[in-house]
Design a protein around this motif. Sequence first.
Motif, PDB file in Angstrom:
ATOM      1  N   PRO A  11     -49.211 -18.594  47.105  1.00  0.00           N
ATOM      2  CA  PRO A  11     -50.682 -18.487  46.995  1.00  0.00           C
ATOM      3  C   PRO A  11     -51.119 -17.807  45.694  1.00  0.00           C
ATOM      4  O   PRO A  11     -50.434 -16.924  45.166  1.00  0.00           O
ATOM      5  N   GLY A  12     -52.285 -18.211  45.205  1.00  0.00           N
ATOM      6  CA  GLY A  12     -52.834 -17.639  43.975  1.00  0.00           C
ATOM      7  C   GLY A  12     -52.980 -16.132  44.035  1.00  0.00           C
ATOM      8  O   GLY A  12     -52.731 -15.436  43.050  1.00  0.00           O
ATOM      9  N   ALA A  13     -53.386 -15.597  45.190  1.00  0.00           N
ATOM     10  CA  ALA A  13     -53.531 -14.141  45.322  1.00  0.00           C
ATOM     11  C   ALA A  13     -52.191 -13.444  45.109  1.00  0.00           C
ATOM     12  O   ALA A  13     -52.136 -12.367  44.509  1.00  0.00           O
ATOM     13  N   VAL A  14     -51.104 -14.054  45.570  1.00  0.00           N
ATOM     14  CA  VAL A  14     -49.770 -13.481  45.383  1.00  0.00           C
ATOM     15  C   VAL A  14     -49.376 -13.549  43.906  1.00  0.00           C
ATOM     16  O   VAL A  14     -48.817 -12.602  43.361  1.00  0.00           O
ATOM     17  N   LEU A  15     -49.684 -14.668  43.251  1.00  0.00           N
ATOM     18  CA  LEU A  15     -49.392 -14.795  41.817  1.00  0.00           C
ATOM     19  C   LEU A  15     -50.126 -13.718  41.018  1.00  0.00           C
ATOM     20  O   LEU A  15     -49.541 -13.072  40.146  1.00  0.00           O
ATOM     21  N   LEU A  16     -51.423 -13.554  41.311  1.00  0.00           N
ATOM     22  CA  LEU A  16     -52.206 -12.538  40.607  1.00  0.00           C
ATOM     23  C   LEU A  16     -51.657 -11.140  40.848  1.00  0.00           C
ATOM     24  O   LEU A  16     -51.505 -10.354  39.909  1.00  0.00           O
ATOM     25  N   ASP A  17     -51.370 -10.825  42.106  1.00  0.00           N
ATOM     26  CA  ASP A  17     -50.850  -9.504  42.421  1.00  0.00           C
ATOM     27  C   ASP A  17     -49.536  -9.239  41.688  1.00  0.00           C
ATOM     28  O   ASP A  17     -49.354  -8.171  41.094  1.00  0.00           O
ATOM     29  N   ALA A  18     -48.637 -10.204  41.722  1.00  0.00           N
ATOM     30  CA  ALA A  18     -47.343 -10.030  41.060  1.00  0.00           C
ATOM     31  C   ALA A  18     -47.526  -9.858  39.551  1.00  0.00           C
ATOM     32  O   ALA A  18     -46.908  -8.979  38.933  1.00  0.00           O
ATOM     33  N   ALA A  19     -48.387 -10.679  38.944  1.00  0.00           N
ATOM     34  CA  ALA A  19     -48.608 -10.593  37.500  1.00  0.00           C
ATOM     35  C   ALA A  19     -49.251  -9.265  37.115  1.00  0.00           C
ATOM     36  O   ALA A  19     -48.799  -8.596  36.181  1.00  0.00           O
ATOM     37  N   LEU A  20     -50.299  -8.862  37.832  1.00  0.00           N
ATOM     38  CA  LEU A  20     -51.003  -7.632  37.466  1.00  0.00           C
ATOM     39  C   LEU A  20     -50.157  -6.389  37.734  1.00  0.00           C
ATOM     40  O   LEU A  20     -50.212  -5.422  36.970  1.00  0.00           O
ATOM     41  N   THR A  21     -49.357  -6.408  38.780  1.00  0.00           N
ATOM     42  CA  THR A  21     -48.450  -5.296  39.049  1.00  0.00           C
ATOM     43  C   THR A  21     -47.402  -5.180  37.942  1.00  0.00           C
ATOM     44  O   THR A  21     -47.113  -4.083  37.455  1.00  0.00           O
ATOM     45  N   ALA A  22     -46.858  -6.317  37.508  1.00  0.00           N
ATOM     46  CA  ALA A  22     -45.862  -6.318  36.432  1.00  0.00           C
ATOM     47  C   ALA A  22     -46.471  -5.872  35.103  1.00  0.00           C
ATOM     48  O   ALA A  22     -45.855  -5.115  34.352  1.00  0.00           O
ATOM     49  N   ILE A  23     -47.691  -6.331  34.822  1.00  0.00           N
ATOM     50  CA  ILE A  23     -48.368  -5.929  33.583  1.00  0.00           C
ATOM     51  C   ILE A  23     -48.626  -4.427  33.599  1.00  0.00           C
ATOM     52  O   ILE A  23     -48.354  -3.728  32.612  1.00  0.00           O
ATOM     53  N   ALA A  24     -49.144  -3.901  34.703  1.00  0.00           N
ATOM     54  CA  ALA A  24     -49.423  -2.467  34.799  1.00  0.00           C
ATOM     55  C   ALA A  24     -48.147  -1.661  34.587  1.00  0.00           C
ATOM     56  O   ALA A  24     -48.148  -0.669  33.844  1.00  0.00           O
ATOM     57  N   ALA A  25     -47.060  -2.066  35.219  1.00  0.00           N
ATOM     58  CA  ALA A  25     -45.790  -1.345  35.065  1.00  0.00           C
ATOM     59  C   ALA A  25     -45.323  -1.368  33.609  1.00  0.00           C
ATOM     60  O   ALA A  25     -44.894  -0.338  33.074  1.00  0.00           O
ATOM     61  N   ALA A  26     -45.414  -2.522  32.971  1.00  0.00           N
ATOM     62  CA  ALA A  26     -44.977  -2.639  31.576  1.00  0.00           C
ATOM     63  C   ALA A  26     -45.856  -1.816  30.630  1.00  0.00           C
ATOM     64  O   ALA A  26     -45.386  -1.340  29.602  1.00  0.00           O
ATOM     65  N   GLU A  27     -47.122  -1.648  30.998  1.00  0.00           N
ATOM     66  CA  GLU A  27     -48.060  -0.886  30.172  1.00  0.00           C
ATOM     67  C   GLU A  27     -48.043   0.611  30.526  1.00  0.00           C
ATOM     68  O   GLU A  27     -48.811   1.375  29.967  1.00  0.00           O
ATOM     69  N   GLY A  28     -47.194   0.993  31.499  1.00  0.00           N
ATOM     70  CA  GLY A  28     -47.119   2.388  31.898  1.00  0.00           C
ATOM     71  C   GLY A  28     -48.329   2.851  32.686  1.00  0.00           C
ATOM     72  O   GLY A  28     -48.686   4.023  32.654  1.00  0.00           O
ATOM     73  N   ARG A  29     -48.971   1.933  33.392  1.00  0.00           N
ATOM     74  CA  ARG A  29     -50.161   2.248  34.189  1.00  0.00           C
ATOM     75  C   ARG A  29     -49.860   2.079  35.664  1.00  0.00           C
ATOM     76  O   ARG A  29     -48.934   1.379  36.030  1.00  0.00           O
ATOM     77  N   ARG A  30     -50.681   2.679  36.469  1.00  0.00           N
ATOM     78  CA  ARG A  30     -50.614   2.411  37.905  1.00  0.00           C
ATOM     79  C   ARG A  30     -51.274   1.054  38.134  1.00  0.00           C
ATOM     80  O   ARG A  30     -52.177   0.668  37.400  1.00  0.00           O
ATOM     81  N   PRO A  31     -50.868   0.327  39.169  1.00  0.00           N
ATOM     82  CA  PRO A  31     -51.438  -1.006  39.403  1.00  0.00           C
ATOM     83  C   PRO A  31     -52.848  -0.959  39.983  1.00  0.00           C
ATOM     84  O   PRO A  31     -53.054  -1.008  41.176  1.00  0.00           O
TER      85      PRO A  31
END
Length: 107
Positions: A27-47
Amino acid sequence: MPRQTDIGFPADHPTAAGHFPGNPVIPGAVLLDAALTAIAAAEGRRPGPFRLRSAKFLRPVRPGDRMLVEWQAATAGGIAFTGCVAGSPVMTGSVAMGSEALESVAS
């Protein structure tokens, strides 16, 4: 220059059984969650918090696929991102981060 990360969706992903039987997609919501969680982690931010500015899903992502997510800074402290499977775009979007997202959550 865009940053990137790789996200795998296992063949037995829990959403596959019900979305959709016989033709499973992530589902799109799962894709968004996975992408934004990964981006936040890579940027050193909380999701979160994020404010979704736009999202477009271009083709299905199936259980067993690996999605390459690339992102870069956008206007007003936001991030623009794309997701690709086997070199083909599957989603694009942008989010607000930081104070703009916090103001949106507070209102």
